[in-house]
Design a protein around this motif. Sequence first.
Motif, mmCIF file in Angstrom:
data_model
loop_
_atom_site.group_PDB
_atom_site.id
_atom_site.type_symbol
_atom_site.label_atom_id
_atom_site.label_comp_id
_atom_site.label_asym_id
_atom_site.label_seq_id
_atom_site.Cartn_x
_atom_site.Cartn_y
_atom_site.Cartn_z
ATOM 1 N N UNK A 157 75.190 48.577 -10.131
ATOM 2 C CA UNK A 157 74.885 47.767 -8.950
ATOM 3 C C UNK A 157 75.932 47.877 -7.846
ATOM 4 N N UNK A 158 77.036 48.591 -8.126
ATOM 5 C CA UNK A 158 78.157 48.690 -7.183
ATOM 6 C C UNK A 158 78.752 47.325 -6.839
ATOM 7 N N UNK A 159 78.650 46.375 -7.768
ATOM 8 C CA UNK A 159 79.255 45.068 -7.567
ATOM 9 C C UNK A 159 80.705 45.101 -8.041
ATOM 10 N N UNK A 160 81.563 44.413 -7.302
ATOM 11 C CA UNK A 160 82.979 44.347 -7.651
ATOM 12 C C UNK A 160 83.179 43.219 -8.657
ATOM 13 N N UNK A 161 83.180 43.575 -9.936
ATOM 14 C CA UNK A 161 83.267 42.580 -11.001
ATOM 15 C C UNK A 161 84.523 42.796 -11.834
ATOM 16 N N UNK A 162 85.108 41.717 -12.354
ATOM 17 C CA UNK A 162 86.293 41.866 -13.209
ATOM 18 C C UNK A 162 85.924 42.526 -14.537
ATOM 19 N N UNK A 163 86.903 43.179 -15.145
ATOM 20 C CA UNK A 163 86.695 43.800 -16.453
ATOM 21 C C UNK A 163 87.205 42.873 -17.546
ATOM 22 N N UNK A 164 86.740 43.104 -18.774
ATOM 23 C CA UNK A 164 87.060 42.215 -19.891
ATOM 24 C C UNK A 164 87.479 43.020 -21.107
ATOM 25 N N UNK A 165 88.219 42.344 -21.981
ATOM 26 C CA UNK A 165 88.513 42.841 -23.310
ATOM 27 C C UNK A 165 88.208 41.720 -24.292
ATOM 28 N N UNK A 166 87.542 42.046 -25.393
ATOM 29 C CA UNK A 166 87.210 41.032 -26.399
ATOM 30 C C UNK A 166 87.360 41.644 -27.785
ATOM 31 N N UNK A 167 88.130 41.013 -28.647
ATOM 32 C CA UNK A 167 88.270 41.470 -30.031
ATOM 33 C C UNK A 167 87.115 40.942 -30.855
ATOM 34 N N UNK A 168 86.971 41.472 -32.067
ATOM 35 C CA UNK A 168 85.807 41.142 -32.889
ATOM 36 C C UNK A 168 85.769 39.680 -33.325
ATOM 37 N N UNK A 169 86.903 38.983 -33.321
ATOM 38 C CA UNK A 169 86.928 37.589 -33.768
ATOM 39 C C UNK A 169 87.034 36.593 -32.622
ATOM 40 N N UNK A 170 86.968 37.107 -31.369
ATOM 41 C CA UNK A 170 87.086 36.252 -30.191
ATOM 42 C C UNK A 170 85.763 36.229 -29.432
ATOM 43 N N UNK A 171 85.386 35.052 -28.925
ATOM 44 C CA UNK A 171 84.214 34.902 -28.070
ATOM 45 C C UNK A 171 84.655 34.279 -26.753
ATOM 46 N N UNK A 172 84.436 34.986 -25.661
ATOM 47 C CA UNK A 172 84.772 34.463 -24.340
ATOM 48 C C UNK A 172 83.601 33.619 -23.851
ATOM 49 N N UNK A 173 83.868 32.376 -23.474
ATOM 50 C CA UNK A 173 82.790 31.454 -23.129
ATOM 51 C C UNK A 173 82.873 31.043 -21.674
ATOM 52 N N UNK A 174 81.760 30.581 -21.182
ATOM 53 C CA UNK A 174 81.600 30.109 -19.815
ATOM 54 C C UNK A 174 82.228 28.728 -19.676
ATOM 55 N N UNK A 175 82.584 28.374 -18.463
ATOM 56 C CA UNK A 175 83.096 27.019 -18.226
ATOM 57 C C UNK A 175 82.007 26.007 -18.563
ATOM 58 N N UNK A 176 82.400 24.851 -19.126
ATOM 59 C CA UNK A 176 81.442 23.813 -19.561
ATOM 60 C C UNK A 176 80.410 24.398 -20.519
ATOM 61 N N UNK A 177 80.867 25.213 -21.458
ATOM 62 C CA UNK A 177 79.961 25.905 -22.378
ATOM 63 C C UNK A 177 79.139 24.928 -23.207
#
Length: 304
Positions: A157-177
Amino acid sequence: MKRTVDKSMFKEETSMERKTYLIKVLTPLHVGAGQGLGHVDLPVVREAHTNFPYIPGTAIKGAIREYWIRQVAEKKGEKPSEVDKQVVENKNDKDIQFLVKVFGSAGEGANTEEPSGGSGRYLFTDAKVLLFPVKSVKGIFALITCPYVIKRFAEDTDMDLPSFQASDDIALVYKDSLVAERDRVLLEEFLFKAEQKDELSQVFEKLPLEDYQKRRIVCVSDTVFKDMVSQYTEIQTHIKINPDTGTVSKPALWTQEYVPTETVFYFNLFVREEVEGFDIPQKLHLGGDITTGKGFVSFREVKT
């Protein structure tokens, strides 16, 4: 042999307008890959290199084309098959030419001198998975994604989005998940440590998602995501009833795979030239089993 390349072709393709749409699965979706070799008789189509489910661009274009053919047929008081034949023949009619410009013509009609013949003005890409639903102890279900999927979405999409790293035992969640409880997330039978990531909000705040979807988003590792989209689709068992005896016909037992409700895909629509009056319907049917309510989806344009 040296091949001459027409550079003007590339100039035309790169200058096309791009529109991005999200597809939300409203009822279980089956876009099939034919007869399966595994334990599922009729699997869904998947990417060869990732095993992620996807929707072929041909299926999207075909469904939208059928929708517009029915619209024109109703307006003209004709059968859809008659309108379809006129499109293939590239008939010189205002309504038919509208369809030809949008979707192109095939067969003999593509070889006429009519300038609108041949390929259409709109190019449909495959729809790739963005969010996939899995069971959650808290919040009923979560919508999982992964760093690779987000990176691929940004590239497509050519959108400027941040990149992420996630290990197998970590879940990155949204605010007010809605799915995290005491810094833990339990998805299916797997327990993850939850970490709130503000950058995750930056990605999905830009997309036309509802609040209940955003607050269920969980970014897991690429490996976990691949395992879950491979194992947690919906499998339904079907039988055929003998009309004379009212019992099961033999052999008439088969299994069919569906992409679950709440899955979100995205695709790009490249526009060579706008055709007045054309748009993407808000809701549509894709794939098989329409008579049993399967395959209904909704479309929302991503404003970038």
